[in-house]
Design an enzyme around this catalytic site. Structure first.
Site, PDB file in Angstrom:
ATOM      1  N   SER A 157      -2.960   5.262  10.482  1.00 14.42           N
ATOM      2  CA  SER A 157      -2.485   4.315   9.470  1.00 14.42           C
ATOM      3  C   SER A 157      -3.491   3.172   9.321  1.00 14.42           C
ATOM      4  O   SER A 157      -4.087   2.735  10.294  1.00 14.42           O
ATOM      5  CB  SER A 157      -1.128   3.732   9.866  1.00 14.42           C
ATOM      6  OG  SER A 157      -0.701   2.770   8.892  1.00 14.42           O
ATOM      7  N   GLN A 159      -2.308   0.377   8.154  1.00 15.71           N
ATOM      8  CA  GLN A 159      -1.431  -0.796   8.180  1.00 15.71           C
ATOM      9  C   GLN A 159      -1.621  -1.629   9.448  1.00 15.71           C
ATOM     10  O   GLN A 159      -1.429  -2.849   9.425  1.00 15.71           O
ATOM     11  CB  GLN A 159       0.036  -0.364   8.038  1.00 15.71           C
ATOM     12  CG  GLN A 159       0.337   0.237   6.685  1.00 15.71           C
ATOM     13  CD  GLN A 159       1.771   0.741   6.579  1.00 15.71           C
ATOM     14  OE1 GLN A 159       2.495   0.826   7.567  1.00 15.71           O
ATOM     15  NE2 GLN A 159       2.163   1.108   5.382  1.00 15.71           N
ATOM     16  N   SER A 184      -6.840   5.574   4.552  1.00 13.63           N
ATOM     17  CA  SER A 184      -6.234   4.750   3.493  1.00 13.63           C
ATOM     18  C   SER A 184      -6.994   3.453   3.261  1.00 13.63           C
ATOM     19  O   SER A 184      -6.401   2.379   3.070  1.00 13.63           O
ATOM     20  CB  SER A 184      -4.761   4.429   3.868  1.00 13.63           C
ATOM     21  OG  SER A 184      -4.037   5.611   4.083  1.00 13.63           O
ATOM     22  N   ASP A 300      -0.315   8.506  -0.916  1.00 14.19           N
ATOM     23  CA  ASP A 300       1.058   8.387  -1.421  1.00 14.19           C
ATOM     24  C   ASP A 300       1.260   9.192  -2.702  1.00 14.19           C
ATOM     25  O   ASP A 300       2.389   9.487  -3.074  1.00 14.19           O
ATOM     26  CB  ASP A 300       1.406   6.924  -1.696  1.00 14.19           C
ATOM     27  CG  ASP A 300       1.793   6.185  -0.424  1.00 14.19           C
ATOM     28  OD1 ASP A 300       2.085   4.974  -0.509  1.00 14.19           O
ATOM     29  OD2 ASP A 300       1.766   6.810   0.659  1.00 14.19           O
ATOM     30  N   LYS A 397      14.036   2.844  -2.061  1.00 11.92           N
ATOM     31  CA  LYS A 397      13.040   2.161  -1.228  1.00 11.92           C
ATOM     32  C   LYS A 397      11.999   1.454  -2.102  1.00 11.92           C
ATOM     33  O   LYS A 397      11.538   0.362  -1.767  1.00 11.92           O
ATOM     34  CB  LYS A 397      12.331   3.143  -0.291  1.00 11.92           C
ATOM     35  CG  LYS A 397      11.252   2.444   0.525  1.00 11.92           C
ATOM     36  CD  LYS A 397      10.775   3.250   1.710  1.00 11.92           C
ATOM     37  CE  LYS A 397       9.750   2.462   2.517  1.00 11.92           C
ATOM     38  NZ  LYS A 397       9.348   3.156   3.750  1.00 11.92           N
TER      39      LYS A 397
END
Ligand SMILES: O=C(O)C1=C[C@@H](OP(=O)(O)O)[C@@H](O)[C@H](O)C1
Ligand SMILES: C=C(OP(=O)(O)O)C(=O)O
Length: 414
Positions: A157, A159, A184, A300, A397
């Site tokens: 990830s 993030q 990403s 995504d 969401k």
């Protein structure tokens, strides 16, 4: 025939970044066109639990930050299903100091967090898992972070890196993060751009080595773009129905990497026109397959392509999406199993999926509580009457009004 304009809500990723930074900033930030969905409401509620103020009006959220150096309110921090909350808020809490109990739903507990926990420990925080695994739930105890250099495993990830970078100005010394195997990447570029909007700079002296200096975030007026990942559904729907759809506020000036999904629609034969502030897609008579595409940077949206790939005239292979197995669902498996249930020939590997042409049959789609599975197959459903979702509400969401908007745009196309 003029293009129909889709109503796409604000970006989840931009909304949650601006919320997090505004909560650390001096003064009051006005956030215009925020996404109002489960994914951002949970994030805002978590910030309020940490002591920030978030006043929520129809098109504007007003955030009063605590300013650098102010301890956050210790206590329980509930992250719901939000990966961005679980990855952005712990570094911020550790930097500010206090005692925090982080937790989330079973779906979020199942997602990897140990790379970030390892990095926070290396920077001096105490992290005690209070569940069975190495992720949520955990207690975080910190007297603030002094900074230094840390290596952050970034292959599952981006993030984790975004969370550490956003907390960087709160540290008492420069923070350097080395992020090998970073996935990403466009989301890290988004983080750096949003931090700059609040007055903080990130240096990348060599690729993959990021440095943030101590400083203070300053309030700003932040306008949230429409969500590019969400736009992929209405633009793909144009591609499969032959209609022409445009999305305002999403052009070449966008901060979102997922705006590049339209390049994939071009490969499918759609006519794409984009200027600084708008993108328009007109679907072809027949979708054109026969290509492979690495969608790692925009993972995504790989499900959007995969769901409509059976309608193309030749196989389509999507690669570079292994990390998508670790999100709300195992997204390669979820897409593959649902396509197979529609009678579509599919092959998969650790980080790829290949879909062959077929005339999909109606089936019950198992969404696995993943909003992107629900929305992707809803687009295919425009061409496959009788396709039913087992959990249509899970779109809340990121797009509570998704089904209504799809019906408004394409009602006559089912
Ligand atoms: O930073 C962000 O806002 C996001 C990063 C991506 O996750 P990964 O970095 O885990 O791929 C993406 O899937 C997610 O929807 C939002
Ligand atoms: C993975 C996603 O979100 P998050 O990481 O914020 O849970 C997503 O929206 O596809």
């Amino acid at each position: 025939m003029s293009a129909i304009r889709a109503r796409v809500p604000g970006s989840k990723s931009l909304t949650n970044r601006a919320l997090a930074i505004a909560a650390m900033a001096d003064g009051v930030t006005e956030l215009d066109n925020p996404l109002v969905s489960d994914g951002t409401t949970a994030f805002a509620d978590a910030l309020v639990a940490l002591g920030a103020s978030v006043e929520r009006h129809a098109q504007r959220w007003t955030v009063t930050g605590s300013g650098a150096g102010t301890r956050l309110r210790s206590g329980r921090v509930w992250c719901e299903d939000a990966g961005t909350a679980a990855r952005f808020l712990p570094p911020m809490a550790a930097a500010a100091g206090g005692v925090f109990d982080f937790d989330g739903t079973d779906q979020l507990r199942a997602r990897p967090l140990h790379p970030l926990i390892d990095a926070l420990r290396a920077l001096g925080a105490t992290v005690e898992p209070s569940g069975d695994g190495e992720g949520l739930p955990f207690r975080l105890v910190s007297d603030g972070l002094t900074g230094g250099e840390v290596v952050l495993a970034s292959g599952t990830s981006s993030q984790y890196l975004s969370g550490l970078l956003m907390a960087g100005p709160l540290l008492s010394n420069p923070l350097t993060v080395v992020a090998p195997e970073l996935v990403s990447r466009p989301y890290v570029d988004m983080t750096i751009a949003v931090m700059a909007r609040f007055g903080a700079q990130v240096a990348e002296a060599i690729p993959g080595r990021f440095t943030v200096r101590p400083g203070r975030y300053t309030r700003t007026q932040f306008l949230v773009e429409p969500d590019a990942s969400t736009a992929s559904y209405v633009l793909a729907a144009a591609a499969v129905t032959g209609k022409e759809v445009s999305v305002d506020g999403l052009g070449s000036a966008s901060l979102q990497g997922d705006r590049r999904f339209v390049d994939v629609l071009s490969q499918l034969g759609a006519k794409v026109t984009a200027d600084r502030d708008r993108v328009t897609v007109r679907g072809p008579r027949q979708l054109r397959g026969g290509f492979a595409v690495d969608m790692g940077p925009i993972s995504d949206t790989f499900m959007t392509l995969a769901a409509i790939a059976p309608l193309a005239d030749a196989p389509i292979r999507i690669t570079g999406v292994g990390h998508a197995r670790l999100k709300e669902s195992d997204r390669i498996d979820a897409i593959a199993q649902n396509l197979v249930s529609c009678g579509v020939p599919v092959r998969t590997g650790a980080d790829w999926i290949e879909i062959s042409p077929a005339d999909p049959s109606a089936a019950l789609i198992r969404c696995r509580r993943d909003h992107r599975i629900a929305m992707s197959f809803s687009v295919l459903g425009l061409r496959v009457p009788g396709l039913v979702l087992d959990d249509p509400a899970c779109v809340s969401k990121t797009f509570p009004g998704f089904h209504d908007e799809l019906a408004r745009l394409f009602a006559g196309d089912r």
